[in-house]
Design a protein around this motif. Structure first.
Motif, PDB file in Angstrom:
ATOM      1  N   ILE A 133       0.841  -1.200   0.000  1.00 35.67           N
ATOM      2  CA  ILE A 133       0.000   0.000   0.000  1.00 35.67           C
ATOM      3  C   ILE A 133       0.875   1.250   0.000  1.00 35.67           C
ATOM      4  O   ILE A 133       0.600   2.215  -0.713  1.00 35.67           O
ATOM      5  N   THR A 134       1.951   1.223   0.794  1.00 38.15           N
ATOM      6  CA  THR A 134       2.877   2.359   0.832  1.00 38.15           C
ATOM      7  C   THR A 134       3.444   2.643  -0.550  1.00 38.15           C
ATOM      8  O   THR A 134       3.504   3.804  -0.987  1.00 38.15           O
ATOM      9  N   LEU A 135       3.850   1.592  -1.258  1.00 35.47           N
ATOM     10  CA  LEU A 135       4.377   1.772  -2.615  1.00 35.47           C
ATOM     11  C   LEU A 135       3.296   2.328  -3.538  1.00 35.47           C
ATOM     12  O   LEU A 135       3.559   3.200  -4.377  1.00 35.47           O
ATOM     13  N   GLY A 136       2.067   1.814  -3.397  1.00 33.21           N
ATOM     14  CA  GLY A 136       0.970   2.297  -4.227  1.00 33.21           C
ATOM     15  C   GLY A 136       0.682   3.768  -3.997  1.00 33.21           C
ATOM     16  O   GLY A 136       0.400   4.518  -4.943  1.00 33.21           O
ATOM     17  N   LYS A 137       0.746   4.203  -2.744  1.00 32.24           N
ATOM     18  CA  LYS A 137       0.540   5.622  -2.430  1.00 32.24           C
ATOM     19  C   LYS A 137       1.654   6.491  -3.014  1.00 32.24           C
ATOM     20  O   LYS A 137       1.461   7.694  -3.226  1.00 32.24           O
ATOM     21  N   ASP A 138       2.812   5.876  -3.254  1.00 34.40           N
ATOM     22  CA  ASP A 138       3.919   6.595  -3.891  1.00 34.40           C
ATOM     23  C   ASP A 138       3.882   6.454  -5.413  1.00 34.40           C
ATOM     24  O   ASP A 138       4.870   6.731  -6.101  1.00 34.40           O
ATOM     25  N   ASN A 139       2.730   5.988  -5.919  1.00 35.65           N
ATOM     26  CA  ASN A 139       2.497   5.858  -7.367  1.00 35.65           C
ATOM     27  C   ASN A 139       3.395   4.824  -8.035  1.00 35.65           C
ATOM     28  O   ASN A 139       3.687   4.926  -9.230  1.00 35.65           O
ATOM     29  N   ILE A 140       3.841   3.834  -7.268  1.00 38.33           N
ATOM     30  CA  ILE A 140       4.555   2.692  -7.855  1.00 38.33           C
ATOM     31  C   ILE A 140       3.528   1.749  -8.462  1.00 38.33           C
ATOM     32  O   ILE A 140       2.570   1.355  -7.797  1.00 38.33           O
ATOM     33  N   ALA A 141       3.709   1.395  -9.718  1.00 33.58           N
ATOM     34  CA  ALA A 141       2.738   0.557 -10.417  1.00 33.58           C
ATOM     35  C   ALA A 141       2.698  -0.852  -9.834  1.00 33.58           C
ATOM     36  O   ALA A 141       3.684  -1.352  -9.294  1.00 33.58           O
ATOM     37  N   GLU A 142       1.538  -1.486  -9.964  1.00 37.71           N
ATOM     38  CA  GLU A 142       1.349  -2.848  -9.471  1.00 37.71           C
ATOM     39  C   GLU A 142       2.295  -3.832 -10.159  1.00 37.71           C
ATOM     40  O   GLU A 142       2.787  -4.775  -9.554  1.00 37.71           O
ATOM     41  N   GLY A 143       2.540  -3.623 -11.447  1.00 39.45           N
ATOM     42  CA  GLY A 143       3.297  -4.587 -12.231  1.00 39.45           C
ATOM     43  C   GLY A 143       2.374  -5.629 -12.828  1.00 39.45           C
ATOM     44  O   GLY A 143       1.164  -5.610 -12.610  1.00 39.45           O
ATOM     45  N   SER A 144       2.924  -6.526 -13.587  1.00 37.71           N
ATOM     46  CA  SER A 144       2.115  -7.567 -14.225  1.00 37.71           C
ATOM     47  C   SER A 144       1.489  -8.477 -13.170  1.00 37.71           C
ATOM     48  O   SER A 144       2.144  -8.883 -12.212  1.00 37.71           O
ATOM     49  N   TYR A 145       0.220  -8.775 -13.353  1.00 42.70           N
ATOM     50  CA  TYR A 145      -0.508  -9.616 -12.403  1.00 42.70           C
ATOM     51  C   TYR A 145       0.191 -10.968 -12.270  1.00 42.70           C
ATOM     52  O   TYR A 145       0.645 -11.551 -13.260  1.00 42.70           O
ATOM     53  N   LEU A 146       0.297 -11.439 -11.040  1.00 45.99           N
ATOM     54  CA  LEU A 146       1.019 -12.677 -10.771  1.00 45.99           C
ATOM     55  C   LEU A 146       0.304 -13.480  -9.702  1.00 45.99           C
ATOM     56  O   LEU A 146      -0.138 -12.930  -8.688  1.00 45.99           O
ATOM     57  N   VAL A 147       0.154 -14.778  -9.928  1.00 44.21           N
ATOM     58  CA  VAL A 147      -0.434 -15.691  -8.945  1.00 44.21           C
ATOM     59  C   VAL A 147       0.634 -16.710  -8.572  1.00 44.21           C
ATOM     60  O   VAL A 147       1.259 -17.317  -9.448  1.00 44.21           O
ATOM     61  N   LEU A 148       0.835 -16.906  -7.271  1.00 46.93           N
ATOM     62  CA  LEU A 148       1.862 -17.825  -6.792  1.00 46.93           C
ATOM     63  C   LEU A 148       1.241 -19.036  -6.102  1.00 46.93           C
ATOM     64  O   LEU A 148       0.192 -18.918  -5.464  1.00 46.93           O
ATOM     65  N   PRO A 149       1.878 -20.194  -6.208  1.00 51.09           N
ATOM     66  CA  PRO A 149       1.400 -21.367  -5.467  1.00 51.09           C
ATOM     67  C   PRO A 149       1.388 -21.084  -3.973  1.00 51.09           C
ATOM     68  O   PRO A 149       2.323 -20.471  -3.441  1.00 51.09           O
ATOM     69  N   PHE A 150       0.329 -21.493  -3.302  1.00 48.09           N
ATOM     70  CA  PHE A 150       0.151 -21.370  -1.846  1.00 48.09           C
ATOM     71  C   PHE A 150      -0.112 -19.928  -1.389  1.00 48.09           C
ATOM     72  O   PHE A 150      -0.571 -19.728  -0.281  1.00 48.09           O
ATOM     73  N   SER A 223      -9.730  -4.314  -4.349  1.00 41.43           N
ATOM     74  CA  SER A 223      -9.442  -4.283  -2.917  1.00 41.43           C
ATOM     75  C   SER A 223      -8.161  -3.524  -2.627  1.00 41.43           C
ATOM     76  O   SER A 223      -8.109  -2.667  -1.731  1.00 41.43           O
ATOM     77  N   ARG A 224      -7.120  -3.787  -3.398  1.00 47.09           N
ATOM     78  CA  ARG A 224      -5.839  -3.107  -3.178  1.00 47.09           C
ATOM     79  C   ARG A 224      -5.957  -1.613  -3.498  1.00 47.09           C
ATOM     80  O   ARG A 224      -5.447  -0.769  -2.757  1.00 47.09           O
ATOM     81  N   ASN A 225      -6.658  -1.276  -4.587  1.00 48.38           N
ATOM     82  CA  ASN A 225      -6.825   0.128  -4.933  1.00 48.38           C
ATOM     83  C   ASN A 225      -7.632   0.874  -3.883  1.00 48.38           C
ATOM     84  O   ASN A 225      -7.362   2.045  -3.589  1.00 48.38           O
ATOM     85  N   ALA A 226      -8.637   0.197  -3.314  1.00 44.53           N
ATOM     86  CA  ALA A 226      -9.430   0.824  -2.263  1.00 44.53           C
ATOM     87  C   ALA A 226      -8.563   1.159  -1.064  1.00 44.53           C
ATOM     88  O   ALA A 226      -8.708   2.224  -0.445  1.00 44.53           O
ATOM     89  N   ALA A 233     -12.014   4.080  -3.724  1.00 34.99           N
ATOM     90  CA  ALA A 233     -12.368   3.256  -4.885  1.00 34.99           C
ATOM     91  C   ALA A 233     -13.794   2.740  -4.783  1.00 34.99           C
ATOM     92  O   ALA A 233     -14.453   2.507  -5.772  1.00 34.99           O
ATOM     93  N   SER A 234     -14.285   2.553  -3.548  1.00 39.40           N
ATOM     94  CA  SER A 234     -15.643   2.057  -3.375  1.00 39.40           C
ATOM     95  C   SER A 234     -16.666   3.015  -3.945  1.00 39.40           C
ATOM     96  O   SER A 234     -17.702   2.616  -4.444  1.00 39.40           O
ATOM     97  N   ASP A 240     -18.121  -2.900  -1.502  1.00 39.98           N
ATOM     98  CA  ASP A 240     -17.665  -2.680  -0.139  1.00 39.98           C
ATOM     99  C   ASP A 240     -17.293  -4.011   0.497  1.00 39.98           C
ATOM    100  O   ASP A 240     -17.754  -5.064   0.078  1.00 39.98           O
ATOM    101  N   ASN A 241     -16.468  -3.968   1.526  1.00 41.51           N
ATOM    102  CA  ASN A 241     -16.102  -5.170   2.283  1.00 41.51           C
ATOM    103  C   ASN A 241     -15.547  -6.270   1.389  1.00 41.51           C
ATOM    104  O   ASN A 241     -15.994  -7.421   1.431  1.00 41.51           O
ATOM    105  N   LEU A 242     -14.627  -5.914   0.522  1.00 41.48           N
ATOM    106  CA  LEU A 242     -14.028  -6.893  -0.372  1.00 41.48           C
ATOM    107  C   LEU A 242     -13.255  -7.924   0.423  1.00 41.48           C
ATOM    108  O   LEU A 242     -12.553  -7.574   1.375  1.00 41.48           O
ATOM    109  N   PRO A 243     -13.374  -9.225   0.100  1.00 46.29           N
ATOM    110  CA  PRO A 243     -12.637 -10.230   0.838  1.00 46.29           C
ATOM    111  C   PRO A 243     -11.145 -10.127   0.584  1.00 46.29           C
ATOM    112  O   PRO A 243     -10.712  -9.662  -0.476  1.00 46.29           O
TER     113      PRO A 243
END
Length: 245
Positions: A133-150, A223-226, A233-234, A240-243
């Motif tokens: 969140i701190t990086l996002g507030k500093d306008n650091i981009a999310e980067g390419s979406y990534l899903v990791l095992p576990f 959720s992260r953008n909110a 973002a809501s 609201d109340n994103l899991p």
């Protein structure tokens, strides 16, 4: 709590495999160039959730009374408060930092080590925060979406944030007898608490989704953008109340 070697290895494998395939135009439009590999990893995570994590979490909810589960959740939250405080300070948010510091002092003492959320009862509510969140507030981009095992969705910005948050945790550096056992137990209990708290929301989303992967990707980003935009973002259409996916 440290990032495990299997998770780091899986990340490297995911990146390597993703780089071998040519992403579709739709994947590029969604900033998901590794979508094919991500979907395979996502399917693995979902199967693992269905066969192991979810049954254990449901058993936990059935066997442990709600007041005790609430106490465990409060204690886990309190243990993570120093990480929240560090990010409040880095973001220059004095009000949130004061609230978090107050919660640590009150809940760690009057609240019996965090088992009772006394701070919320007297008007100091909990708020989440992390280095992603701190990086996002500093306008650091999310980067390419990534899903990791576990681990589930963890794009580069949040993956880096997770590593930095581990460094922010005082227990990462504290030495005491039985520390390794304590850290394993803490990780296990925290994972169980998180899984138990989101079962209902995730099952509802899974049942109603035509494409569970795409829905999860969208909800994760919302959720992260909110959180980065302090909930704004809501107001623009995010639920609201994103899991916590």
């Amino acid at each position: 709590m440290k990032l495990s070697v299997p998770v780091i290895s899986a990340m490297a494998l995911s990146l390597a495999l993703g780089a071998c395939s040519t992403p579709s135009q739709d994947s590029l439009a969604q900033n998901d160039p590794w979508e094919k590999t991500n979907r395979d990893v996502f399917d693995f995570d979902v199967k693992l959730d269905h066969t192991i994590a979810r049954p254990i979490a449901k058993g936990y909810r059935a066997a442990v009374p709600e007041p005790l589960r609430d106490g465990i959740h409060n204690a886990v939250t309190n243990l993570n408060s120093p990480v929240v405080l560090a990010n409040d300070v880095l973001q220059g948010d004095g009000d949130k930092a004061a609230d978090t510091f107050g919660r640590i002092v009150i809940n760690s003492t009057i609240g019996l080590g965090g088992l009772i959320d006394v701070a919320s009862k007297i008007g100091i509510p909990y708020h989440d925060n992390d280095f992603g969140i701190t990086l996002g507030k500093d306008n650091i981009a999310e980067g390419s979406y990534l899903v990791l095992p576990f681990a589930g969705p963890l794009p580069p910005r949040d993956l880096l944030g997770t590593g930095v948050d581990v460094a922010f945790d005082p227990l990462t550096w504290t030495k005491f007898h039985g520390r390794d056992t304590w850290m394993v137990v803490r990780f296990g209990v925290g994972t169980l608490d998180a899984e138990a708290s989101r079962i209902d929301a995730v099952e509802t989303i899974e049942r109603s989704s035509i494409d569970f992967y795409a829905t999860t990707r969208n909800l994760y980003r919302q959720s992260r953008n909110a959180k980065i935009n302090d909930g704004k973002a809501s107001a623009s259409g995010a639920p609201d109340n994103l899991p916590n996916l």
